[in-house]
Design a protein around this motif. Structure first.
Motif, PDB file in Angstrom:
ATOM      1  N   ASP A 140      69.743  43.646  87.008  1.00  0.00           N
ATOM      2  CA  ASP A 140      69.135  42.349  86.712  1.00  0.00           C
ATOM      3  C   ASP A 140      69.973  41.191  87.224  1.00  0.00           C
ATOM      4  O   ASP A 140      69.442  40.127  87.531  1.00  0.00           O
ATOM      5  N   ASN A 141      71.279  41.374  87.319  1.00  0.00           N
ATOM      6  CA  ASN A 141      72.146  40.285  87.761  1.00  0.00           C
ATOM      7  C   ASN A 141      71.936  39.923  89.230  1.00  0.00           C
ATOM      8  O   ASN A 141      72.328  38.834  89.659  1.00  0.00           O
ATOM      9  N   PHE A 142      71.349  40.839  89.995  1.00  0.00           N
ATOM     10  CA  PHE A 142      71.092  40.563  91.402  1.00  0.00           C
ATOM     11  C   PHE A 142      69.664  40.091  91.636  1.00  0.00           C
ATOM     12  O   PHE A 142      69.323  39.757  92.764  1.00  0.00           O
ATOM     13  N   LYS A 143      68.857  40.085  90.599  1.00  0.00           N
ATOM     14  CA  LYS A 143      67.479  39.644  90.752  1.00  0.00           C
ATOM     15  C   LYS A 143      67.405  38.121  90.741  1.00  0.00           C
ATOM     16  O   LYS A 143      68.152  37.454  90.034  1.00  0.00           O
ATOM     17  N   THR A 144      66.467  37.601  91.501  1.00  0.00           N
ATOM     18  CA  THR A 144      66.313  36.146  91.594  1.00  0.00           C
ATOM     19  C   THR A 144      65.891  35.552  90.266  1.00  0.00           C
ATOM     20  O   THR A 144      66.326  34.466  89.892  1.00  0.00           O
ATOM     21  N   TRP A 145      65.062  36.287  89.501  1.00  0.00           N
ATOM     22  CA  TRP A 145      64.506  35.729  88.272  1.00  0.00           C
ATOM     23  C   TRP A 145      65.470  35.831  87.113  1.00  0.00           C
ATOM     24  O   TRP A 145      65.195  35.305  86.037  1.00  0.00           O
ATOM     25  N   SER A 146      66.593  36.526  87.233  1.00  0.00           N
ATOM     26  CA  SER A 146      67.624  36.538  86.195  1.00  0.00           C
ATOM     27  C   SER A 146      68.569  35.384  86.479  1.00  0.00           C
ATOM     28  O   SER A 146      69.612  35.546  87.102  1.00  0.00           O
ATOM     29  N   GLY A 147      68.189  34.201  86.028  1.00  0.00           N
ATOM     30  CA  GLY A 147      68.902  32.986  86.411  1.00  0.00           C
ATOM     31  C   GLY A 147      70.127  32.721  85.587  1.00  0.00           C
ATOM     32  O   GLY A 147      70.493  33.452  84.673  1.00  0.00           O
ATOM     33  N   LYS A 148      70.754  31.595  85.933  1.00  0.00           N
ATOM     34  CA  LYS A 148      71.995  31.211  85.263  1.00  0.00           C
ATOM     35  C   LYS A 148      71.759  30.874  83.800  1.00  0.00           C
ATOM     36  O   LYS A 148      72.574  31.203  82.934  1.00  0.00           O
ATOM     37  N   LEU A 149      70.608  30.238  83.482  1.00  0.00           N
ATOM     38  CA  LEU A 149      70.327  29.870  82.097  1.00  0.00           C
ATOM     39  C   LEU A 149      70.192  31.100  81.230  1.00  0.00           C
ATOM     40  O   LEU A 149      70.721  31.149  80.112  1.00  0.00           O
ATOM     41  N   ILE A 280      65.211  38.401  99.913  1.00  0.00           N
ATOM     42  CA  ILE A 280      65.589  37.029  99.554  1.00  0.00           C
ATOM     43  C   ILE A 280      64.837  36.578  98.307  1.00  0.00           C
ATOM     44  O   ILE A 280      65.395  35.910  97.429  1.00  0.00           O
ATOM     45  N   ILE A 281      63.567  36.969  98.205  1.00  0.00           N
ATOM     46  CA  ILE A 281      62.746  36.538  97.081  1.00  0.00           C
ATOM     47  C   ILE A 281      63.167  37.219  95.784  1.00  0.00           C
ATOM     48  O   ILE A 281      63.310  36.569  94.740  1.00  0.00           O
ATOM     49  N   PHE A 282      63.397  38.518  95.835  1.00  0.00           N
ATOM     50  CA  PHE A 282      63.628  39.284  94.609  1.00  0.00           C
ATOM     51  C   PHE A 282      65.111  39.517  94.306  1.00  0.00           C
ATOM     52  O   PHE A 282      65.468  39.707  93.146  1.00  0.00           O
ATOM     53  N   TYR A 283      65.970  39.524  95.321  1.00  0.00           N
ATOM     54  CA  TYR A 283      67.400  39.784  95.100  1.00  0.00           C
ATOM     55  C   TYR A 283      68.216  38.750  95.884  1.00  0.00           C
ATOM     56  O   TYR A 283      68.978  39.083  96.788  1.00  0.00           O
ATOM     57  N   PHE A 284      68.049  37.509  95.514  1.00  0.00           N
ATOM     58  CA  PHE A 284      68.722  36.443  96.254  1.00  0.00           C
ATOM     59  C   PHE A 284      70.241  36.537  96.120  1.00  0.00           C
ATOM     60  O   PHE A 284      70.971  36.176  97.045  1.00  0.00           O
ATOM     61  N   GLU A 285      70.732  37.001  94.976  1.00  0.00           N
ATOM     62  CA  GLU A 285      72.179  37.113  94.796  1.00  0.00           C
ATOM     63  C   GLU A 285      72.786  38.073  95.804  1.00  0.00           C
ATOM     64  O   GLU A 285      73.880  37.843  96.326  1.00  0.00           O
ATOM     65  N   ALA A 286      72.084  39.178  96.113  1.00  0.00           N
ATOM     66  CA  ALA A 286      72.588  40.126  97.101  1.00  0.00           C
ATOM     67  C   ALA A 286      72.618  39.496  98.487  1.00  0.00           C
ATOM     68  O   ALA A 286      73.565  39.708  99.258  1.00  0.00           O
ATOM     69  N   VAL A 287      71.614  38.690  98.824  1.00  0.00           N
ATOM     70  CA  VAL A 287      71.593  38.015 100.121  1.00  0.00           C
ATOM     71  C   VAL A 287      72.727  36.998 100.203  1.00  0.00           C
ATOM     72  O   VAL A 287      73.392  36.867 101.240  1.00  0.00           O
ATOM     73  N   ARG A 288      72.957  36.289  99.124  1.00  0.00           N
ATOM     74  CA  ARG A 288      74.044  35.308  99.126  1.00  0.00           C
ATOM     75  C   ARG A 288      75.395  35.987  99.300  1.00  0.00           C
ATOM     76  O   ARG A 288      76.272  35.468 100.001  1.00  0.00           O
TER      77      ARG A 288
END
Length: 585
Positions: A140-149, A280-288
């Protein structure tokens, strides 16, 4: 017995009234059944009340302390949780009477629980919140929808919702939640990973994702997949030049291979880019994390270089003259990437060129020469010369740095990455064609670049053992683009210096490049769809942003100090994180 009897029993320890020999004998279910039947026939007292206890095969020395007297009778009625003692008088039994009137037998444990029986009846396991919480949520930490908040809320509930005695060790949710907030610094990649491409985890490090299971496909799909597009699209250029060049007219080749390869390369680019856009859409953290990787960032040039190749290899039947505006659109992202990467090479720090120099860095150089070649073919002058000059300046610096192999670099490149050495050939071969297009002829400047490329090509080919004995991976596609570039440059050179030797060299290099691409394309399809091992777990994106030993020592300190309250723990851990962030800067 004519009247009802209420017996007050003291529940004893099971070990006290069952001998070890009986326990061993009763482990067997059949022996236990025979024993019970025989005991009931021979012992008259067996007809009295029996208490059945479930016991494990191996007796444990358990003593029940402070036992209380419990009223017991089979006919005892309970009303509202209280026993009804008015129906018959109550008698108390001593421990000696208890041994005579009650027998304790070991019974087998039930093979299925009530939960399992319910699952069998309804066909599936019922929803259990406690079980749902045990699911692996590390992805979940690499998913885009698991945000900082959401991660901050989880952190607050973790530290404030648990009593101090339950905070024994760092929970995975806390460790991972803070790892994804900020991008990793370059030195963290060098500390946690090893190898020239920084894709091998060091023995002392741990990753955030599970190592014992296959990750989701998008997490395993990385940016180097665009190297397939580079190899196929460069073949479209080769088969456009072969039928139209004066030195190869004697072959009487058709432009149909160029048309087929162009459509294949275009389809491949759409497929590969679409999959990566999904990442990029679903795992933005991995792309970053790939973007901040000191080596992986060079592969972000690949999709734009592929677009330049497709523009250069467009069949004449589709378009003969491209709009010059297309060149500015394609070169804009390349210029932005160069400003970032070349600035890091020059400014120093952990991303300085002497630290991150690798054959893959040629990808950030080649784009200048390919762009200059496309711009000059469109009739542009100033723009192509600008990018050609930038490419030459940085290629010279990179070439010298790679030849020196400074102590800050990895001294030995694993066999699996030996194909990337062919990227040495790519830049000078494309640069020679770019300068020939700018000048209008294959003059001495173009020949200098071409001869450098041929020497590097020959120096790699003679080292046969250097490119054998390693497992297939996407790194093998590093062969294709430089080989095709060398073959294309040889055709250009044979147009200026036409003889049997130059024509034979151009034909041989073209065949080698074509069969190499064809073979790799088949092998790639085999590993992707049959063996399904083309994309292993991408360890490089799953490293933690802190040293595990440092974090463990911090938690050990918090465990030893019982005066800490949850708020103190939170403040202390946040201070540790802030110190780590300062170290990144």
């Amino acid at each position: 017995m004519g009247s009802e009897e209420h017996v007050s029993l003291r529940i004893p320890s099971p070990i006290k009234y069952i001998s070890p020999t009986e326990v061993v004998q009763l482990d067997n279910v059949e022996e236990r059944t025979l024993f019970n039947d025989k005991h009931q026939l021979t012992d008259p007292s067996a007809k009295k009340s029996e208490i059945s206890l479930s016991m494990s095969p191996s007796p444990m020395e358990v003593q029940i302390q402070n036992t209380e007297e419990v009223p017991f009778c089979p006919e005892t009625e309970f009303n509202n949780g209280m026993s009804d003692t008015n129906s018959a008088p109550t008698k108390r039994a001593s421990s000696s009477q208890l041994q005579e009137e009650a027998e304790f037998h070991s019974q087998p444990q039930p093979k299925t629980s009530a939960f399992e029986e319910q699952a069998i009846q309804i066909g599936h396991f019922p929803y259990q919140p406690s079980i749902e919480r045990l699911k692996d949520k590390r992805f979940d930490n690499f998913k885009t929808w698991s945000g900082k908040l959401e991660r901050q809320i989880s952190l607050a509930s973790l530290l404030r919702g648990k009593p101090l005695g339950k905070i024994d060790q760092p929970d995975n949710a806390f460790v991972q939640s803070t790892d994804q907030v900020d991008p990793l610094p370059a030195d963290r990649y060098f500390d946690a990973l090893e190898g020239p491409e920084l894709d091998t985890l060091r023995a002392s490090e741990e990753i955030l994702l599970p190592e014992d299971k296959k990750w989701p496909f998008l997490l395993r799909y990385h940016i180097s997949s665009f190297s397939i597009c580079l190899g196929v699209s460069s073949q479209a250029i080769l088969w456009k030049i072969l039928p139209t060049s004066a030195s190869t007219k004697f072959l009487h080749l058709s432009l149909m291979p160029n048309l087929v390869l162009w459509f294949i390369s275009l389809a491949l680019l759409v497929i590969v880019a679409s999959i990566y856009i999904l990442k990029i859409i679903f795992y933005f953290e991995a792309v970053r994390r790939e973007y901040y990787h000191p080596i992986r960032i060079n592969f972000f040039f690949s999709p734009f270089i592929t677009l330049l190749f497709i523009a250069l290899g467009v069949p004449p039947s589709i378009c003969k003259n491209l709009n010059p505006a297309l060149w500015y659109i394609l070169m804009a992202p390349i210029l932005c990437l160069e400003l970032k990467i070349y600035g890091q090479w020059m400014s120093g720090g952990q991303r300085r060129l002497s630290k991150v120099a690798n054959p893959v860095n040629h990808l950030s150089i080649v784009g200048n020469f390919v762009g200059a070649l496309l711009g000059a073919s469109m009739g542009l002058k100033e723009g192509p010369i600008f990018f050609f000059a930038v490419g030459v300046a940085h290629y010279m610096v990179l070439f010298v740095t790679l030849y020196q192999r400074l102590p800050t670099n990895e001294s030995v490149i694993p066999k699996e990455l030996h194909p990337v050495f062919f990227l040495f050939v790519a830049a000078p071969s494309v640069a020679s064609m770019a300068w020939a297009r700018i000048q209008g002829s294959f003059d001495y400047g173009s020949r200098i670049g071409y001869f450098i490329a041929m020497f590097l090509y020959l120096s790699l080919v003679v080292r046969v053992n250097f490119f054998r004995g390693f497992k297939f991976s996407l790194a093998w596609w590093a062969y294709t683009f430089p080989m095709t570039g060398a073959a294309t440059a040889s055709i250009r050179y044979s147009n200026e210096v036409t003889n049997v030797a130059t024509q034979a060299l151009a034909l041989i290099l073209s065949l080698i490049a074509t069969f190499t691409v064809l073979g790799l394309f088949v092998v790639t399809l085999l590993h992707a769809f049959v063996l399904r091992d083309l994309f292993p777990n991408d360890i490089a994106i799953a490293i933690s942003d802190r040293n595990p030993s440092k974090l463990n020592s911090k938690w050990h300190h918090l465990k030893q100090d019982s005066s800490y309250c949850p708020k103190d723990i939170e403040n202390s851990l946040q201070s540790t994180i802030s110190i780590d962030k300062k170290g990144k800067i």
